[in-house]
Design an enzyme around this catalytic site. Structure first.
Site, PDB file in Angstrom:
ATOM      1  N   ASP A 135       1.807  -2.707   0.507  1.00 24.12           N
ATOM      2  CA  ASP A 135       3.304  -2.665   0.096  1.00 24.12           C
ATOM      3  C   ASP A 135       3.133  -3.428  -1.092  1.00 24.12           C
ATOM      4  O   ASP A 135       2.577  -4.568  -1.457  1.00 24.12           O
ATOM      5  CB  ASP A 135       4.048  -3.517   1.230  1.00 24.12           C
ATOM      6  CG  ASP A 135       5.537  -3.532   1.066  1.00 24.12           C
ATOM      7  OD1 ASP A 135       6.112  -2.669   1.464  1.00 24.12           O
ATOM      8  OD2 ASP A 135       6.030  -4.257   0.311  1.00 24.12           O
ATOM      9  N   GLU A 185       8.021   1.935  -1.484  1.00 20.11           N
ATOM     10  CA  GLU A 185       6.875   1.128  -2.368  1.00 20.11           C
ATOM     11  C   GLU A 185       5.797   0.725  -1.518  1.00 20.11           C
ATOM     12  O   GLU A 185       5.002   0.006  -1.821  1.00 20.11           O
ATOM     13  CB  GLU A 185       7.474   0.082  -2.804  1.00 20.11           C
ATOM     14  CG  GLU A 185       7.816  -1.345  -1.737  1.00 20.11           C
ATOM     15  CD  GLU A 185       9.296  -1.041  -1.371  1.00 20.11           C
ATOM     16  OE1 GLU A 185       9.707  -2.055  -1.016  1.00 20.11           O
ATOM     17  OE2 GLU A 185      10.065  -0.052  -1.555  1.00 20.11           O
TER      18      GLU A 185
END
Length: 287
Positions: free
Chosen positions: A160, A203
């Site tokens: 992440d 993301e």
């Protein structure tokens, strides 16, 4: 000329051969000619036995009526023309079928290629041009089944981008998109050819590592983390460079963390590890 002769009328009884014998010889060289025999009543029985053998169109018994012969010849000519026309039609249909088969075969190949392209497109993330979530789940399921069958290791990295929302808010979504593309490219450079990369979420990224134990997976994760941390992410809005982005990584391994073949449980293990990494300090790897 065999192309111009349409009908031949002959007598069954001739000096050197019978009409049947003549037509037998004629059939080999002129198979399409209409054949008619004139015969007496006494020869009819022998003639009937040979009709199919020589392909006789009709026979006329003596004495005959000239009008009957004329009518028969007229019908024979119509039959001949129709027969020739049918041959042409059959040839044209055969050619059309061959062309149609070629066209169908070509279109089938095109369709398969188009479907393959569509399938590939459906597995690619439009922004980063790496695998998307659909690709990730399909590939992970396949690799899990293989790893479980042969009791081989399989590792998973869930990553992440840290503080990405803040990056987007400060520099804009266009800059954020460019940053994600750069992250994807950095991941590709630091992976092996046998690994599978995908954009797992907004993301979030995932790397499937076949035939990989946890120790080796942690080494790969650390190489990726360092590469991202060193990378400067440019943006154009304020004509200057940001201080960079970092990633947090969660690692799980089939056989070491989970021995079943349920791919979702391996993801859950990696997701929990990722949560611990982000909760701790970020820019960190957890297992």
């Amino acid at each position: 000329d065999k192309e111009k002769i349409a009908v031949i009328v002959t007598d069954q009884r001739m000096p050197e051969m019978t009409g049947i014998e003549f037509f037998k010889a004629l059939k080999k060289s002129h198979p399409d000619i209409i054949r008619i025999i004139l015969t007496g009543y006494t020869d009819v029985e022998d003639l009937i036995e040979a009709i199919n053998e020589v392909g006789l169109y009709r026979y006329i018994t003596k004495p005959w009526d000239n009008r009957e012969i004329q009518l028969m010849i007229r019908r024979a000519l119509e039959y001949y023309d129709l027969q020739k026309h049918n041959v042409v039609l059959v040839q044209e249909l055969k050619k059309m079928n061959e062309e149609l088969e070629k066209t169908v075969a070509a279109r089938t190949v095109e369709l398969k290629e188009a479907n393959k392209k569509l399938e590939n497109l459906s597995l690619i993330d439009e922004l980063t041009q790496i695998g998307n979530a659909r690709f990730f789940w399909r590939q992970l399921k396949s690799e899990m089944e293989r790893a479980s069958r042969y009791k081989h290791p399989l590792s998973l990295l869930l990553m992440d981008v840290d503080h990405f929302k803040n990056y987007n808010d400060e520099f804009g979504h266009s800059a954020g998109d460019r940053a994600l593309i750069l992250v994807a490219n950095m991941l590709k450079k630091n992976m092996r050819n046998t690994d599978f990369l995908s954009r797992y979420g907004g993301e979030e990224f995932a790397v499937i590592l076949p035939e990989t134990k946890k120790k080796q997976a942690l080494e790969i994760a650390e190489r990726i983390r360092k590469a991202i941390a060193k990378k400067t992410f440019p943006y154009k809005i304020r004509k200057k460079k940001s201080e960079g982005l970092t990633i947090s990584v969660g690692v799980s391994c089939h056989l070491e963390d989970y021995k079943g073949k349920n791919s979702k449980k391996l993801v859950i293990k990696a997701d929990h590890a990722l949560y611990r990494a982000k909760k701790k300090v970020r820019n960190f790897i957890s297992e």
